[in-house]
Design an enzyme around this catalytic site. Structure first.
Site, PDB file in Angstrom:
ATOM      1  N   ARG A  37       0.825  -1.216   0.000  1.00 64.06           N
ATOM      2  CA  ARG A  37       0.000   0.000   0.000  1.00 64.06           C
ATOM      3  C   ARG A  37       0.857   1.264   0.000  1.00 64.06           C
ATOM      4  O   ARG A  37       0.485   2.266  -0.600  1.00 64.06           O
ATOM      5  CB  ARG A  37      -0.919   0.008   1.216  1.00 64.06           C
ATOM      6  CG  ARG A  37      -2.059  -0.961   1.026  1.00 64.06           C
ATOM      7  CD  ARG A  37      -3.021  -0.928   2.177  1.00 64.06           C
ATOM      8  NE  ARG A  37      -4.215  -1.675   1.814  1.00 64.06           N
ATOM      9  CZ  ARG A  37      -5.052  -2.192   2.700  1.00 64.06           C
ATOM     10  NH1 ARG A  37      -4.828  -2.040   3.987  1.00 64.06           N
ATOM     11  NH2 ARG A  37      -6.109  -2.846   2.291  1.00 64.06           N
ATOM     12  N   LYS A 198     -20.276 -16.292   1.055  1.00 59.94           N
ATOM     13  CA  LYS A 198     -21.691 -16.238   1.370  1.00 59.94           C
ATOM     14  C   LYS A 198     -22.526 -15.481   0.346  1.00 59.94           C
ATOM     15  O   LYS A 198     -22.106 -14.458  -0.189  1.00 59.94           O
ATOM     16  CB  LYS A 198     -21.875 -15.569   2.733  1.00 59.94           C
ATOM     17  CG  LYS A 198     -21.283 -16.379   3.866  1.00 59.94           C
ATOM     18  CD  LYS A 198     -21.772 -15.876   5.207  1.00 59.94           C
ATOM     19  CE  LYS A 198     -21.017 -14.622   5.593  1.00 59.94           C
ATOM     20  NZ  LYS A 198     -21.391 -14.049   6.855  1.00 59.94           N
TER      21      LYS A 198
HETATM   22  P1  ADP Z   1     -13.785 -11.378  -1.375  1.00 60.32           P
HETATM   23  O1  ADP Z   1     -13.017 -11.005  -0.123  1.00 60.32           O
HETATM   24  O2  ADP Z   1     -12.903 -11.459  -2.571  1.00 60.32           O
HETATM   25  O3  ADP Z   1     -15.002 -10.521  -1.564  1.00 60.32           O
HETATM   26  P2  ADP Z   1     -15.237 -13.422   0.013  1.00 60.32           P
HETATM   27  O4  ADP Z   1     -14.794 -12.843   1.322  1.00 60.32           O
HETATM   28  O5  ADP Z   1     -16.646 -13.289  -0.354  1.00 60.32           O
HETATM   29  O6  ADP Z   1     -14.298 -12.874  -1.169  1.00 60.32           O
HETATM   30  O7  ADP Z   1     -14.955 -14.984  -0.014  1.00 60.32           O
HETATM   31  C1  ADP Z   1     -13.740 -15.539   0.320  1.00 60.32           C
HETATM   32  C2  ADP Z   1     -13.905 -16.815   1.077  1.00 60.32           C
HETATM   33  O8  ADP Z   1     -14.782 -17.712   0.454  1.00 60.32           O
HETATM   34  C3  ADP Z   1     -12.589 -17.519   1.210  1.00 60.32           C
HETATM   35  O9  ADP Z   1     -12.173 -17.496   2.556  1.00 60.32           O
HETATM   36  C4  ADP Z   1     -12.877 -18.928   0.723  1.00 60.32           C
HETATM   37  O10 ADP Z   1     -12.279 -19.934   1.512  1.00 60.32           O
HETATM   38  C5  ADP Z   1     -14.381 -19.013   0.821  1.00 60.32           C
HETATM   39  N1  ADP Z   1     -14.908 -20.058  -0.060  1.00 60.32           N
HETATM   40  C6  ADP Z   1     -14.697 -20.227  -1.368  1.00 60.32           C
HETATM   41  N2  ADP Z   1     -15.289 -21.356  -1.814  1.00 60.32           N
HETATM   42  C7  ADP Z   1     -15.891 -21.927  -0.743  1.00 60.32           C
HETATM   43  C8  ADP Z   1     -16.647 -23.116  -0.543  1.00 60.32           C
HETATM   44  N3  ADP Z   1     -16.913 -23.956  -1.546  1.00 60.32           N
HETATM   45  N4  ADP Z   1     -17.096 -23.372   0.711  1.00 60.32           N
HETATM   46  C9  ADP Z   1     -16.843 -22.530   1.718  1.00 60.32           C
HETATM   47  N5  ADP Z   1     -16.132 -21.401   1.597  1.00 60.32           N
HETATM   48  C10 ADP Z   1     -15.650 -21.096   0.378  1.00 60.32           C
END
Ligand code: ADP
Ligand code: MG
Length: 394
Positions: A37, A198
């Site tokens: 950053r 989620k």
């Molecule tokens: P971002 O930060 O890019 O917006 P999110 O916070 O929504 O992404 O999602 C990231 C999380 O989703 C990761 O920690 C990952 O482990 C989880 N994840 C991805 N696929 C699955 C799955 N099939 N089941 C449970 N968790 C998942």
């Protein structure tokens, strides 16, 4: 609406107040463990100095001191790293407002000043107008280059703009161009990939982007609520029961409006989410007790087919539990595929950016948003107060 940037105004002999994002991770000895950053802020700082500014006054928050002075959240390490990177002395002050701060700035031999952590004062996050005016009194023009806090109306992001001409730095300008303008009128076909933990985190992103995109690919944990809504068995995979109706509603909306929503057709499943366990691939229904942790090879092919001709791709949310190496294949393969496309590729979300970085593909994407929460709100179509407050381009 596009916003004025540092390029559009006269900076000569000005004292320029800059809101940067120096919220870097530190270890227990207060060594900075990732200075990305700070490095990212250098082009704006250098440009201001090269334009003949009298001084640059830098300010940022670090961590969550919640309105109190906390020694571990002082910006001392940031000042030292800035000095190294800029090759110029940086004067670090012990506070960010007040008479003493003003005097120290006036008497400084250094051209670069770093104020103390803004969040040592509770007025910062409350966007207190008096506090904002005190910050503003330290400069003659304001540059916001902190995208990560642009979704918050704080004194240093929004309040200060009521007192000074306010423009975007290069980092913020890039975010505005890719997440804002490019998505308003995307080159088509426009494909959106959503994944992550989620459904509930991403509902507003879906609602905003589904009408705009030509095709929506869903993977990751959120796919399983959608699959169940379509009547597919999901075993013990991630489910948000209370979002089932909403998932059905979104699938119906897509049908009615002729938008394609593509869900995984095969999955890597395990009995238990744990590093060191190899999953097996199942197609269609997921057996009782099994947990889907990644998209399978047929899904990867299916997604690649939809991405092949795309001109614009927005991706938010990993397609599997990429933090565990054995389950990162789907996310990795799609990241690799994107890096070979000639399309505009835009990555949003903290974990998605971390995944792309893990695969060493950061510089292969058109734009990787630097703000986790801020980039999500941008993709939700929200107006970010720190951006809205900047001067519009004529
Ligand atoms: P971002 O930060 O890019 O917006 P999110 O916070 O929504 O992404 O999602 C990231 C999380 O989703 C990761 O920690 C990952 O482990 C989880 N994840 C991805 N696929 C699955 C799955 N099939 N089941 C449970 N968790 C998942
Ligand atoms: Mg996340």
């Amino acid at each position: 609406m596009s916003k004025l940037t540092v390029r559009d105004i006269d900076l000569k002999d000005k004292q320029v107040l800059v809101r940067a994002d120096f919220n870097v991770p530190q270890d227990e000895q207060l060594n900075i463990t990732d200075d990305a950053r700070i490095r990212a802020s250098l082009p704006t700082i250098r440009y201001i100095l090269d334009s003949g500014a009298r001084r640059v006054i830098l300010m940022s928050h670090l961590g969550r001191p919640k309105g109190k002075i906390m020694e571990e959240y002082r910006l001392n390490s940031v000042a030292r790293r800035l000095e190294q990177l800029l090759g110029q002395p940086v004067k670090k002050l012990k506070d960010c407002v007040g008479q003493k701060v003003k005097q120290e700035i006036d008497n400084a031999k250094e051209k670069i000043i770093l104020l103390e952590n803004l969040r040592f004062h509770p007025e910062e996050e409350k966007n207190d107008p008096k506090f904002a005016s005190m910050i503003a009194s330290l400069g003659e023009v304001f540059v916001n280059d902190a995208f990560g806090t642009a979704h918050r109306a704080h004194a240093s992001t929004e309040g200060v703009t009521h007192f000074l001409q306010s423009v975007a730095g290069f980092l913020l300008d890039k975010e505005i161009r890719y997440l804002g303008e490019a998505l308003k009128d995307p080159q088509r076909p426009f494909v959106v990939i959503l994944g992550g933990g989620k459904v509930s985190d991403k509902i507003n992103v879906i609602k905003n982007l589904l009408p705009q995109c030509d095709c929506l690919l869903i993977g990751g944990g959120m796919a399983y609520t959608f699959l169940l809504a379509r009547g597919v068995k999901i075993g013990n995979s991630k489910l948000e029961k209370e979002k089932l109706d909403l998932a059905k509603e979104i699938l119906n909306m897509a049908l009615k409006t002729g938008k394609e929503i593509i869900l995984p057709v095969d999955h890597v499943v395990v009995d238990k989410i744990e590093a060191g366990i190899a999953g097996i691939v199942v197609e269609g229904d997921i057996p009782d007790g099994k947990i889907a942790v990644d998209i399978g090879p047929r899904t990867i092919e299916l997604f690649e087919g939809k991405l092949k001709g795309a001109k614009t791709v927005v991706w938010n949310g990993p397609l599997g539990i990429f933090e565990i190496d054995a389950f990162d294949n789907g996310t990795r393969r799609i990241a690799q595929f994107l890096s070979g496309l000639t399309a505009v590729t835009i990555i949003g979300g903290g974990d998605t950016a971390a995944a792309v970085a893990k695969f060493g593909l950061g510089d292969k994407m058109t734009h990787i948003s630097t703000g986790g929460g801020a980039s999500l709100e941008f993709l939700e179509g929200k107006v970010l107060p720190g951006i809205a407050a900047l001067a519009d381009k004529q």
